[in-house]
Write an enzyme that holds these catalytic residues in place. Structure first.
Site, PDB file in Angstrom:
ATOM      1  N   SER A  10     -50.051 -12.007  -1.438  1.00 45.76           N
ATOM      2  CA  SER A  10     -48.830 -11.723  -0.682  1.00 45.76           C
ATOM      3  C   SER A  10     -48.059 -10.677  -1.476  1.00 45.76           C
ATOM      4  O   SER A  10     -48.461 -10.318  -2.586  1.00 45.76           O
ATOM      5  CB  SER A  10     -48.023 -13.001  -0.486  1.00 45.76           C
ATOM      6  OG  SER A  10     -47.708 -13.529  -1.740  1.00 45.76           O
ATOM      7  N   LEU A  11     -46.970 -10.180  -0.913  1.00 42.00           N
ATOM      8  CA  LEU A  11     -46.246  -9.088  -1.565  1.00 42.00           C
ATOM      9  C   LEU A  11     -45.027  -9.595  -2.315  1.00 42.00           C
ATOM     10  O   LEU A  11     -44.367 -10.532  -1.859  1.00 42.00           O
ATOM     11  CB  LEU A  11     -45.779  -8.077  -0.518  1.00 42.00           C
ATOM     12  CG  LEU A  11     -46.851  -7.223   0.140  1.00 42.00           C
ATOM     13  CD1 LEU A  11     -46.294  -6.535   1.377  1.00 42.00           C
ATOM     14  CD2 LEU A  11     -47.382  -6.185  -0.841  1.00 42.00           C
ATOM     15  N   LYS A  48     -43.162  -3.180   7.723  1.00 43.53           N
ATOM     16  CA  LYS A  48     -43.732  -4.519   7.499  1.00 43.53           C
ATOM     17  C   LYS A  48     -43.566  -5.308   8.787  1.00 43.53           C
ATOM     18  O   LYS A  48     -42.501  -5.842   9.082  1.00 43.53           O
ATOM     19  CB  LYS A  48     -43.014  -5.210   6.337  1.00 43.53           C
ATOM     20  CG  LYS A  48     -43.653  -6.530   5.964  1.00 43.53           C
ATOM     21  CD  LYS A  48     -43.084  -7.041   4.665  1.00 43.53           C
ATOM     22  CE  LYS A  48     -43.790  -8.310   4.215  1.00 43.53           C
ATOM     23  NZ  LYS A  48     -43.633  -9.434   5.139  1.00 43.53           N
ATOM     24  N   ARG A  69     -55.256 -15.556   7.431  1.00 46.82           N
ATOM     25  CA  ARG A  69     -55.099 -15.747   5.996  1.00 46.82           C
ATOM     26  C   ARG A  69     -54.917 -17.216   5.640  1.00 46.82           C
ATOM     27  O   ARG A  69     -55.165 -17.623   4.519  1.00 46.82           O
ATOM     28  CB  ARG A  69     -53.894 -14.942   5.518  1.00 46.82           C
ATOM     29  CG  ARG A  69     -53.929 -14.642   4.063  1.00 46.82           C
ATOM     30  CD  ARG A  69     -52.861 -13.650   3.734  1.00 46.82           C
ATOM     31  NE  ARG A  69     -51.545 -14.213   3.968  1.00 46.82           N
ATOM     32  CZ  ARG A  69     -50.502 -13.991   3.190  1.00 46.82           C
ATOM     33  NH1 ARG A  69     -50.625 -13.218   2.150  1.00 46.82           N
ATOM     34  NH2 ARG A  69     -49.329 -14.508   3.458  1.00 46.82           N
ATOM     35  N   GLU A 106     -52.368  -6.749  10.874  1.00 52.22           N
ATOM     36  CA  GLU A 106     -51.438  -7.748  11.391  1.00 52.22           C
ATOM     37  C   GLU A 106     -51.567  -7.831  12.915  1.00 52.22           C
ATOM     38  O   GLU A 106     -51.549  -6.800  13.594  1.00 52.22           O
ATOM     39  CB  GLU A 106     -50.019  -7.291  11.002  1.00 52.22           C
ATOM     40  CG  GLU A 106     -48.983  -8.353  11.021  1.00 52.22           C
ATOM     41  CD  GLU A 106     -48.846  -9.126   9.705  1.00 52.22           C
ATOM     42  OE1 GLU A 106     -49.661  -8.947   8.777  1.00 52.22           O
ATOM     43  OE2 GLU A 106     -47.906  -9.929   9.640  1.00 52.22           O
ATOM     44  N   LYS A 222     -46.147   1.428  -1.233  1.00 53.90           N
ATOM     45  CA  LYS A 222     -47.412   1.296  -1.964  1.00 53.90           C
ATOM     46  C   LYS A 222     -47.648   2.528  -2.823  1.00 53.90           C
ATOM     47  O   LYS A 222     -47.301   3.638  -2.411  1.00 53.90           O
ATOM     48  CB  LYS A 222     -48.583   1.180  -0.972  1.00 53.90           C
ATOM     49  CG  LYS A 222     -48.449   0.014  -0.013  1.00 53.90           C
ATOM     50  CD  LYS A 222     -49.556  -0.030   1.042  1.00 53.90           C
ATOM     51  CE  LYS A 222     -49.320  -1.231   1.962  1.00 53.90           C
ATOM     52  NZ  LYS A 222     -50.283  -1.344   3.049  1.00 53.90           N
TER      53      LYS A 222
END
Ligand code: IVH
Length: 289
Positions: A10-11, A48, A69, A106, A222
């Protein structure tokens, strides 16, 4: 059906420009040994999207498996239902299709699709769904895949997992490559040279988020070069080469009409607030825990 996963990360989060700059400083320090004197790693920024993460496995260009996930270790096999989502190609396009490729992205429900679905559910006497994210999760978890098909889910790809191909050297080129293979990718992504530009991008979307037909809960920043991403690696379950710039939680004020008490599965009493319906980020809220 549960299935073993390899994408469990996860972020980490940044809640303001200062925290985003601090993340970038740490990334630069982590790249000290590989960066030329004074060089700064360039970045990519993406939205996001608030849906659910899936990994799609393509073998010889054909979609063979889709997994959520789940808890990060064991995901759920959702292949049959995912194959009904319009935007997800059953076959990759082009002459240079890799023998094996895992695509990560996603699955989400557009706001307009969500509203139409809720109108239909209410008309049928069924309880409406709380938000587009629940709409996406619930629609994917159907035993009857024709129901998933009727829900109009969408998908966009934001990365790759294991592949037999010579994968591109940057995140930017990776997403261009996925687009060339026929996968949907966001047109709102940017390749940026400075953290200042990334902060502006994130802050800009925080105030423009309502203009989109889908919910975003932040932006993702990123380090663009894959080689640098590999040097930075991850700490615990979060990569050091990426972070989420989280938007402030949405707030609204309304009147409390009643408090219902429901007995949960374990016998615990759970109070539920009945509210005068109020709109929060394009969703009407009439109940809250
Ligand atoms: S990159 C951590 N990019 O955010 C592995 N994630 O906490 C790298 N998400 O559930 C993820 N949009 O599914 C990445 N443009 C984007 C994203 C994105 C949404 C989700 C992701 C995961 C969560 C990460």
């Amino acid at each position: 059906m549960p299935c073993r996963l390899v994408f469990g990360l996860s972020l980490g989060n940044a809640f303001n420009g200062e925290e985003l700059r601090a993340w970038y400083d740490r990334a630069c320090k982590g790249l000290d040994a590989v960066l030329d004197e004074g060089a700064m790693p360039s970045l990519t920024t993406e939205l996001k999207i608030d849906g659910l993460a899936v990994a799609l496995t393509y073998i010889d260009g054909g979609l063979v498996r889709a997994a959520t996930r789940g808890n990060g270790v064991t995901g759920e096999d959702v292949t049959t239902n995912v194959k009904t989502i319009r935007g997800i190609p059953l076959r990759l396009r082009g002459d240079n299709v890799p023998a094996e490729l895992e695509v990560r992205g996603e699955i989400y429900m557009r706001r307009s699709t969500f509203e139409a679905l809720n109108e239909r559910l209410v008309a049928e006497g069924t309880r409406p769904l709380a938000n587009p994210r629940n709409g996406a999760v619930g629609s994917l978890r159907q035993l009857d895949s024709s129901i998933t098909a009727s829900r109009g889910l969408d998908f966009w790809a934001y990365g790759i997992g294991p592949t037999t191909a010579d994968a591109p050297g940057t995140q930017t080129d990776t997403l261009d490559w996925l687009a060339a293979l026929g996968l949907p990718v966001s047109g709102e992504r940017r390749q940026l040279d400075t953290i200042d530009a990334a902060v502006s991008y994130c802050e800009g979307w925080a105030s423009k988020r309502d203009s989109l037909d889908y919910e975003i809960d932040g932006a993702v920043v990123k380090v663009d070069r894959v080689e640098y991403q590999q040097v930075l690696g991850q700490v615990s379950t979060a990569p050091r080469w990426a972070t989420a710039f989280k938007f402030p939680a949405r707030e609204a004020t309304t009147r409390l009409l009643d408090i219902e008490h429901n007995v949960g599965r374990t016998g615990v009493i759970k109070p539920l607030a009945v509210l005068e319906p109020v709109e929060v980020g394009g969703v009407t809220v009439s109940r809250a825990t």
